[in-house]
Motif scaffolding. Structure first.
Motif, mmCIF file in Angstrom:
data_model
loop_
_atom_site.group_PDB
_atom_site.id
_atom_site.type_symbol
_atom_site.label_atom_id
_atom_site.label_comp_id
_atom_site.label_asym_id
_atom_site.label_seq_id
_atom_site.Cartn_x
_atom_site.Cartn_y
_atom_site.Cartn_z
ATOM 1 N N ASP A 111 21.505 83.943 0.230
ATOM 2 C CA ASP A 111 22.828 83.342 0.258
ATOM 3 C C ASP A 111 23.902 84.330 -0.206
ATOM 4 O O ASP A 111 24.994 84.400 0.347
ATOM 5 N N LYS A 112 23.552 85.092 -1.213
ATOM 6 C CA LYS A 112 24.496 86.069 -1.770
ATOM 7 C C LYS A 112 24.891 87.098 -0.700
ATOM 8 O O LYS A 112 26.071 87.333 -0.462
ATOM 9 N N HIS A 113 23.869 87.684 -0.073
ATOM 10 C CA HIS A 113 24.155 88.719 0.928
ATOM 11 C C HIS A 113 24.804 88.140 2.177
ATOM 12 O O HIS A 113 25.643 88.783 2.811
ATOM 13 N N TYR A 114 24.410 86.913 2.502
ATOM 14 C CA TYR A 114 24.994 86.222 3.660
ATOM 15 C C TYR A 114 26.491 86.017 3.447
ATOM 16 O O TYR A 114 27.318 86.292 4.325
ATOM 17 N N LYS A 115 26.830 85.579 2.252
ATOM 18 C CA LYS A 115 28.254 85.392 1.907
ATOM 19 C C LYS A 115 29.019 86.702 2.067
ATOM 20 O O LYS A 115 30.142 86.720 2.569
ATOM 21 N N GLU A 116 28.404 87.794 1.601
ATOM 22 C CA GLU A 116 29.055 89.104 1.706
ATOM 23 C C GLU A 116 29.320 89.459 3.163
ATOM 24 O O GLU A 116 30.395 89.958 3.514
ATOM 25 N N GLU A 117 28.325 89.184 3.996
ATOM 26 C CA GLU A 117 28.491 89.502 5.423
ATOM 27 C C GLU A 117 29.615 88.683 6.045
ATOM 28 O O GLU A 117 30.413 89.199 6.837
ATOM 29 N N ILE A 118 29.657 87.411 5.683
ATOM 30 C CA ILE A 118 30.729 86.563 6.213
ATOM 31 C C ILE A 118 32.085 87.120 5.785
ATOM 32 O O ILE A 118 33.029 87.222 6.573
ATOM 33 N N HIS A 119 32.130 87.520 4.520
ATOM 34 C CA HIS A 119 33.370 88.053 3.980
ATOM 35 C C HIS A 119 33.820 89.289 4.748
ATOM 36 O O HIS A 119 34.985 89.431 5.104
ATOM 37 N N GLU A 120 32.857 90.177 5.027
ATOM 38 C CA GLU A 120 33.179 91.404 5.770
ATOM 39 C C GLU A 120 33.719 91.073 7.154
ATOM 40 O O GLU A 120 34.690 91.683 7.618
ATOM 41 N N LEU A 121 33.072 90.107 7.805
ATOM 42 C CA LEU A 121 33.488 89.762 9.160
ATOM 43 C C LEU A 121 34.872 89.122 9.190
ATOM 44 O O LEU A 121 35.692 89.441 10.048
ATOM 45 N N THR A 122 35.120 88.229 8.246
ATOM 46 C CA THR A 122 36.444 87.590 8.230
ATOM 47 C C THR A 122 37.519 88.604 7.863
ATOM 48 O O THR A 122 38.648 88.502 8.327
ATOM 49 N N ALA A 123 37.141 89.578 7.038
ATOM 50 C CA ALA A 123 38.102 90.628 6.671
ATOM 51 C C ALA A 123 38.526 91.408 7.908
ATOM 52 O O ALA A 123 39.639 91.930 7.985
ATOM 53 N N LYS A 124 37.619 91.482 8.884
ATOM 54 C CA LYS A 124 37.957 92.179 10.140
ATOM 55 C C LYS A 124 38.693 91.256 11.104
ATOM 56 O O LYS A 124 38.884 91.611 12.271
ATOM 57 N N GLY A 125 39.017 90.065 10.613
ATOM 58 C CA GLY A 125 39.834 89.175 11.433
ATOM 59 C C GLY A 125 39.057 88.115 12.184
ATOM 60 O O GLY A 125 39.610 87.390 13.002
#
Length: 612
Positions: free
Chosen positions: A219-233
């Motif tokens: 869950d922790k790493h998944y959240k990070e990935e989501i964050h990275e993707l949303t940061a890219k718009g």
RNA sequence: GGUUCCGUAGCUCAGCUGGAUAGAGCAACUGCCUUCUAAGCAGUAGGUCCUGCGUUCGAAUCGCAGCGGAAUCACCA
């Protein structure tokens, strides 16, 4: 057969309960005096309030109109007729429309005498040839350890099973382990990715906790990935779907369903760790099962059912290949049963396990102990089973229980506010030990005996705290109150039992045996009568608790009985009583209270000590 | 937003299919261990049963409306 003989013997010694006699007599009198037809069971009979004289009260208001009498007159006429008809009625009085009956002490004494040595008082013998009642509870996911919410489920499931059995049902306890699905893939993936080959042995962690750790890790790493993707718009919904970890977990699930050996081996290994951990927790909680189902073995049956539903035309396939059930005619939405990639969902599996279980047991009732957050799921399950043509769909009963909340709000696994089952039990044991040390009453017991006592009291406190609340209601779990040993608690009842046992033990030393016969009639004190009446209520309490699937009713009963006994005990001499008949009667009374406490606590899954 | 559940003493809860002056425990305050286990007992104090309307001999309980809280309505389980 052994059981039959036992039963017959019991029936012979039992006395007819007076409530039915009173109701019958009232119904008879209404018919004879006023020509009214009233079913005896509908006569409202209640315990007389303590501020009035009497034991049972009949409310006569419902009959005044038809009888064409004033409430007082009607009550007086009925009272006279019932007193005439029922030998146990010593007297009656009327206050407004309430007809109070006084039961003769000889009835109460006879009752205590008849039951005092019946070890099964309050428990009906289960009928082994009856079609079974199947109770499913626990139903853990294999991706994380058990927590407080599971504790309520397990304690309720066990206790409701015992309760129904105590009411004569042939109960089968089953567990359905949710060992497959996307959630376990998440733990597996995280373990592969970040685990470095860690095992329960290498880490010294309990297996279920170890796997749970990787679920959190995912869950922790998944959240990070989501964050990275949303940061890219990217849109957040889209990011949740496209995050590489999620995509990979879904691929893993697909490979699992295809039987990929590598994935299956990993899955077996990690589930094995979890089962070892669960078994330990179950053992500590004192719960168990007659049969354990695994969804990995049953979900395919669900898929077959879906195919059958498609053939029958009650399900339909959308363009993308997903399969649905249309429930809009029932006021609900469409429900997904197979994803477009062909993998099954929760509902698919539950359809399969329901059928399997029905076939396995030919059950009279299929009870599911599952939280009320799934009310909708079970509504849908029953509807779909019905649409698939199973006439036993209405035998499915969802025993829906409320959430457990903490003083600072809901438990959130991601926020670390979850109360772990193993930790909680361990803490309760420490507290129990401290309490016992403080009291210093057991210094002569062996370390093994003490350990057993601490465990018994710890679990008594925990189980009672949870089970005394109406199952259907949400409850607050206050850790400080849950370890309280005073007042309306498990240890209070356990303590009362230990006290009584001490008396019965000493009575035996003096040659006073509860099985002895009373040699002369006696009169009861108010405190004695109160205890006897409470004891007398046990069978009907168990019956209505079972009808309501409510261990809480049993718990509250046990507390009332213990309280009533303690009040009696406080100012009534028992072994110090000089009159041998009174002394014997009181010992009988003690013995029956002890048995009743033991039997009611047994229904709750709580053991009672002989000393504490 | 739709559906379902809940709202009782400061806190946690009983109050079963409508019945008499709504009960326990905790917390607070008073008493009771030379005597069968004081982990106990006895007592004091604490209430607009969320609000309003209705049903009836009678409503904490049943119905309707409102207010407040929770759950659920997922190609999660």
């Amino acid at each position: 057969m052994y059981f039959c003989n036992l039963n017959l013997h019991q029936e012979n010694t039992k006395i007819v309960m007076i409530e039915q006699n009173l109701q019958q007599a009232v119904a008879d009198a209404l018919k004879r005096l006023y020509g009214m037809e009233v079913a005896p069971a509908t006569v409202v009979l209640q315990a007389t309030k303590k501020e009035f004289a009497g034991d049972y009260t009949v409310v006569v208001f419902p009959y005044v109109k038809q009888a064409r009498k004033s409430p007082e007159q009607l009550a007086n006429e009925l009272g006279a007729a019932v007193k005439e008809a029922v030998a146990e009625v010593a007297d009656y009085n009327v206050i407004k429309g309430f007809l109070n009956f006084v039961v003769d002490d000889s009835y109460w004494v006879r009752f205590v005498t008849a039951e005092a040595t019946d070890a099964n008082y309050g428990l009906k013998q289960a009928q082994p040839d009856e079609s079974p009642v199947v109770v499913e509870y626990s139903s853990p996911n294999t991706n994380k350890p058990l927590h407080l919410g599971h504790i309520r489920n397990n304690l309720l499931g066990w206790s409701v099973s015992e309760l129904l059995a105590a009411n004569g049902a042939n109960v089968k306890k089953v567990n359905l382990v949710n060992d497959r699905g996307i959630h376990i893939c998440k733990s597996m993936l995280a373990w592969l990715r970040f685990g470095n080959g860690e095992t329960p042995e290498s880490s010294g962690m309990k297996g279920d906790h170890l796997v749970g750790k990787y679920y959190v890790e995912f869950d922790k790493h998944y959240k990070e990935e989501i964050h990275e993707l949303t940061a890219k718009g990217m849109d957040e919904e889209e990011a949740k779907k496209q995050a590489p970890l999620m995509v990979e977990a879904q691929q893993m699930l697909k490979r699992w369903e295809e039987g990929d050996k590598e994935i299956r081996d990993l899955w077996s290994k990690m589930n094995g760790w979890v089962y070892a951990g669960f078994d330990e927790t179950y053992r500590k909680m004192g719960v168990g099962f007659d049969k354990v189902y695994y969804e990995s073995n049953t979900y395919l049956l669900g898929k077959e059912l879906v195919q059958k539903g498609l053939d029958m035309g009650v399900l339909f396939r959308k363009e993308d290949g997903s399969v649905w059930c249309d429930l809009t005619a029932d006021g609900l939405d469409q429900k997904l049963l197979l994803r477009k990639d062909g993998t099954s969902v929760y509902m698919t599996q539950d359809l399969g396990t329901a059928l399997l279980r029905h076939n396995d047991f030919g059950a009279e009732r299929l009870i599911y102990v599952v939280g009320n957050e799934q009310d909708y799921h079970f509504k849908v399950l029953k509807l779909i089973l019905g649409k698939l043509g199973f006439d036993w769909a209405d035998k499915v009963y969802h025993l829906s229980y409320g959430m457990v909340e903490l003083p600072n709000g809901k438990m959130k696994s991601r926020e670390g506010t979850v109360v772990d089952a193993d930790d909680l039990i361990a803490e309760m044991e420490v507290t129990a030990e401290e309490m016992c040390r403080d009291h210093g009453k057991n210094d002569d017991m062996s370390p093994e005996q003490l350990k057993e006592l601490y465990h018994m009291l710890a679990l008594g406190a925990l189980k009672y705290f949870i089970l005394k609340v109406d199952p259907t209601k949400n409850m607050l779990f206050n850790p400080a109150e849950s370890i309280d040993f005073n007042g309306n608690t498990g240890p209070f009842i356990q303590y009362t039992h230990a006290r009584i046992h001490s008396i019965v033990r000493k009575a035996a030393e003096q040659g006073v045996d509860p099985a002895q016969e009373l040699s002369a009639p006696i009169e009861l004190t108010d405190k004695e009568r109160a205890v006897v009446k409470c004891l007398h209520d046990l069978p009907s309490t168990v019956a209505s608790a079972a009808a309501n699937y409510s261990p809480a009713m049993v718990a509250n009963y046990a507390f009332d009985l213990a309280k009533s006994f303690n009040s009696f005990y406080q100012d009534t001499p028992i072994l110090r009583e000089n009159d041998p008949v009174l002394r014997l009667f009181r010992v009988k009374l003690c013995a029956l209270v002890a048995l009743s406490l033991k039997n009611t606590m047994h229904i709750l899954g709580i053991e009672v000590p002989e000393r504490m």
